[in-house]
Scaffold this active site. Structure first.
Site, PDB file in Angstrom:
ATOM      1  N   GLN A 358     -81.739  59.370 -83.671  1.00 64.81           N
ATOM      2  CA  GLN A 358     -82.834  58.863 -84.506  1.00 64.81           C
ATOM      3  C   GLN A 358     -83.996  59.859 -84.534  1.00 64.81           C
ATOM      4  OE1 GLN A 358     -81.224  57.104 -82.127  1.00 64.81           O
ATOM      5  NE2 GLN A 358     -81.229  54.909 -82.572  1.00 64.81           N
ATOM      6  N   GLN A 380     -80.152  61.293 -88.977  1.00 62.35           N
ATOM      7  CA  GLN A 380     -80.158  59.851 -88.737  1.00 62.35           C
ATOM      8  C   GLN A 380     -81.575  59.301 -88.907  1.00 62.35           C
ATOM      9  OE1 GLN A 380     -78.168  58.584 -85.168  1.00 62.35           O
ATOM     10  NE2 GLN A 380     -78.908  56.494 -85.292  1.00 62.35           N
ATOM     11  N   ASP A 381     -81.700  58.207 -89.686  1.00 65.89           N
ATOM     12  CA  ASP A 381     -82.982  57.502 -89.867  1.00 65.89           C
ATOM     13  C   ASP A 381     -84.023  58.351 -90.592  1.00 65.89           C
ATOM     14  OD1 ASP A 381     -81.704  55.531 -88.494  1.00 65.89           O
ATOM     15  OD2 ASP A 381     -83.113  55.434 -86.824  1.00 65.89           O
ATOM     16  N   ASP A 402     -77.537  55.662 -91.383  1.00 64.49           N
ATOM     17  CA  ASP A 402     -78.615  54.694 -91.651  1.00 64.49           C
ATOM     18  C   ASP A 402     -79.860  55.392 -92.186  1.00 64.49           C
ATOM     19  OD1 ASP A 402     -76.799  52.964 -90.436  1.00 64.49           O
ATOM     20  OD2 ASP A 402     -77.823  53.031 -88.503  1.00 64.49           O
ATOM     21  N   ARG A 470     -74.907  49.018 -93.968  1.00 68.22           N
ATOM     22  CA  ARG A 470     -74.436  48.103 -92.932  1.00 68.22           C
ATOM     23  C   ARG A 470     -75.619  47.248 -92.464  1.00 68.22           C
ATOM     24  NH1 ARG A 470     -73.598  51.224 -87.159  1.00 68.22           N
ATOM     25  NH2 ARG A 470     -75.452  52.577 -87.222  1.00 68.22           N
TER      26      ARG A 470
END
Length: 564
Positions: A358, A380-381, A402, A470
């Protein structure tokens, strides 16, 4: 014991009674007095609600809602004071635990502010405009998001276990109370308006408004500021006042020292506090260059506009990550909570890389915020659409896991969404929406965007699986509308988070998408997944989902209010 005979007529009468009771509860006017238990049946915590609301007399839903919001404000102040007490003993905790507490401190202070504003608005009467209703709905939704973010940060910090255990009950109780306030508000004030809110909206396109065209900007400002901007930017401003952006003042940032500041944060600090949009934006023009700094725009800095020299020309970059000891919330290169923020022609990066997990580029918790022709780059993120109401137009988003996530009410329109090459063995997921309560106004709407592989993923041989989203939280809500989905999207479309978590409570939907990855014949068979029609899709357009007609025009950023 003697037997009791119940006739079929009696059973039918009982069924009619229960059906009529449930129907009357849904249709009852919010101005009619009801007992507390009836009001509490509209919430997801009815027993907790019954222990909260006064039971000595009947009240209408408006009064119950006001009572609950006032109790919420008192509880928010108590929780904020509790976090402050922990931070007074920060020497007892690790740096990561302190960071998690500081996140909670910021978020709890925002909750107090939001509830003060909500309580004041509700005390004005039972009749609110659509604009006022949307504002309070956004505030009460964001309060729940802030609570969850505080809890997530504490849970992710192993050294904060003692703090987490001590704060668990206050966090849980306040979260339930805030949920009840949102539910009662929704039932009393929002319920009767939802039926009339759907409309086609305005379509503001380049032919009507020119904010950037052929290198020109349409801005309205004083002659002094106009000459300053033109001398620093090398751009001539259009003189017409048609579709202009009102600017109260302007400062410039440049790496070579030729502007007012060499640091973006210094320019932000120079902006006045709590300005109203009626007086115009405070404009920060950022000349081309790479700015290695962590930009933070706090709640006092309202109605700021930042304009750079273009994607990959004005670049703000950092490399904080969760692996290096930062919370996800605090890993952001650029973080904004000041209402009415607008950014144009800027790249925001987090270069921590996929191995650092993250690592946020932009964290946005600014209500009524707009990003236009910006680029967000990380893994990520990448783009943390944290809370409140947000709009992104003609932007580029790059990431892996994500990489568009959070719990705002957000529309991305005409954007390029570019999954890139992750670490070996990782799966790409475009969205992870974080709605925790069915009454929250939040969700991710992706409208007329393009989802295509970034160059590194496109040249990798195609072994990486990529999904549309998701469910990060129980009521996760994401829709893809009239967008191009390239062949990198897996046929099933969507990925579970863990087992069957949220598969019946989420809301995922697709409408009239195109491209090799848009086929819905092999999509997941979850109860919460839908292929929707135009009427349902219209609920997630700018005009209906964000009520954007009321606030986006002040930025002069073009938008399509309804479906194409």
């Amino acid at each position: 014991m003697p037997s009791i005979a119940i006739s079929s007529l009696s059973i039918f009468s009982l069924l009619l009674f229960f059906l009529s009771f449930s129907q009357s509860l849904a249709d009852i006017s919010p101005s009619i007095p009801v007992v507390a238990s009836t009001a509490c049946n509209t919430t997801i915590y009815p027993n907790f609600c019954k222990s909260l609301l006064p039971s000595s007399r009947s009240s209408n839903l408006f009064d119950y809602g006001r009572f609950s919001v006032r109790r919420s404000l008192s509880t928010a102040r108590q929780f904020s004071a509790l976090v402050d007490r922990y931070l007074k003993h920060r020497s007892s905790f690790t740096n990561t635990a302190i960071q998690a507490l500081e996140d909670c401190q910021l978020l709890s202070e925002l909750n107090v502010d939001f509830l003060v504003n909500a309580a004041a608005a509700l005390d004005s009467g039972n009749s609110l405009s659509d604009k006022e209703t949307s504002y309070i709905e956004a505030l009460l939704s964001a309060i729940l998001t802030n609570q969850q973010t505080c809890l997530d940060g504490l849970q992710a910090t192993s050294s904060a276990w003692r703090i987490k255990n001590n704060l668990a009950t206050p966090l849980s109780n306040s979260t339930r109370l805030y949920s009840i306030s949102l539910a009662l508000f929704t039932r009393a004030w929002v319920h009767t308006k939802k039926r009339d809110r759907l409309h086609h909206g305005r379509n503001l396109m380049f032919s009507e408004i020119e904010i950037l065209r052929d290198g020109r900007l349409t801005l309205r400002m004083s002659d002094t500021n106009r000459k300053l901007f033109e001398s620093k930017s090398g751009r001539k401003l259009l003189q017409t006042e048609t579709g202009t952006v009102f600017v109260r003042d302007i400062v410039t940032v440049s790496k070579d020292g030729s502007g007012n500041f060499t640091s973006i944060n210094d320019a932000v600090a120079a902006a006045p506090n709590k300005t109203d949009i009626s007086g115009g934006y405070f404009l920060i023009y950022i000349q081309g260059g790479v700015y290695e700094e962590y930009v933070s725009i706090d709640k006092k800095k309202k109605n700021l506009m930042m304009i750079g020299d273009g994607i990959n020309r004005t670049v703000i970059t950092g490399n904080r990550s969760i692996i290096d000891g930062w919370t996800t919330f605090n890993s952001a290169t650029f973080a904004v909570v000041g209402q009415g923020f607008v950014a144009i022609n800027i790249t925001i990066r987090n270069t921590a890389g996929p191995a650092k997990h993250q690592a946020v580029a932009l964290r946005n918790g600014a209500d009524l915020s707009v990003f236009y022709r910006c680029s967000f780059e990380a893994y990520q993120d990448t783009l943390y659409t944290h809370s409140l109401r947000q709009f992104y137009r003609d932007c580029d988003v790059y990431g892996t896991v994500d990489f568009i996530f959070g719990n705002a009410a957000v529309v991305l329109q005409n954007c390029n969404i570019n999954p890139r090459l992750p670490m070996q063995g990782q799966t790409n997921v475009v969205t992870a929406q974080g709605r925790t309560d069915p009454n929250q106004n939040t969700g991710i709407s992706i409208h007329n965007c393009r989802v295509t592989a970034a160059a590194d993923l496109a040249s990798s041989g195609g072994s990486t699986k990529t999904y549309l989203g998701r469910p990060w939280k129980a009521y996760s809500r994401t829709v893809y509308i009239q967008s191009f989905l390239d062949g990198l999207i897996e046929a099933s479309g969507w990925l579970p988070w863990s087992g069957d978590f949220a598969l019946t409570t989420l809301y995922y939907a697709e409408y009239n998408n195109s491209g090799p990855g848009s086929g819905t014949g092999s999509r997941v068979a979850w109860p919460g997944y839908h292929v929707i029609n135009a009427s349902d899709a219209s609920n997630f357009t700018i005009s209906n989902f964000l009520l954007g007609d009321n606030w986006i025009p002040s930025s002069r950023v073009p938008f399509t209010g309804g479906l194409l």
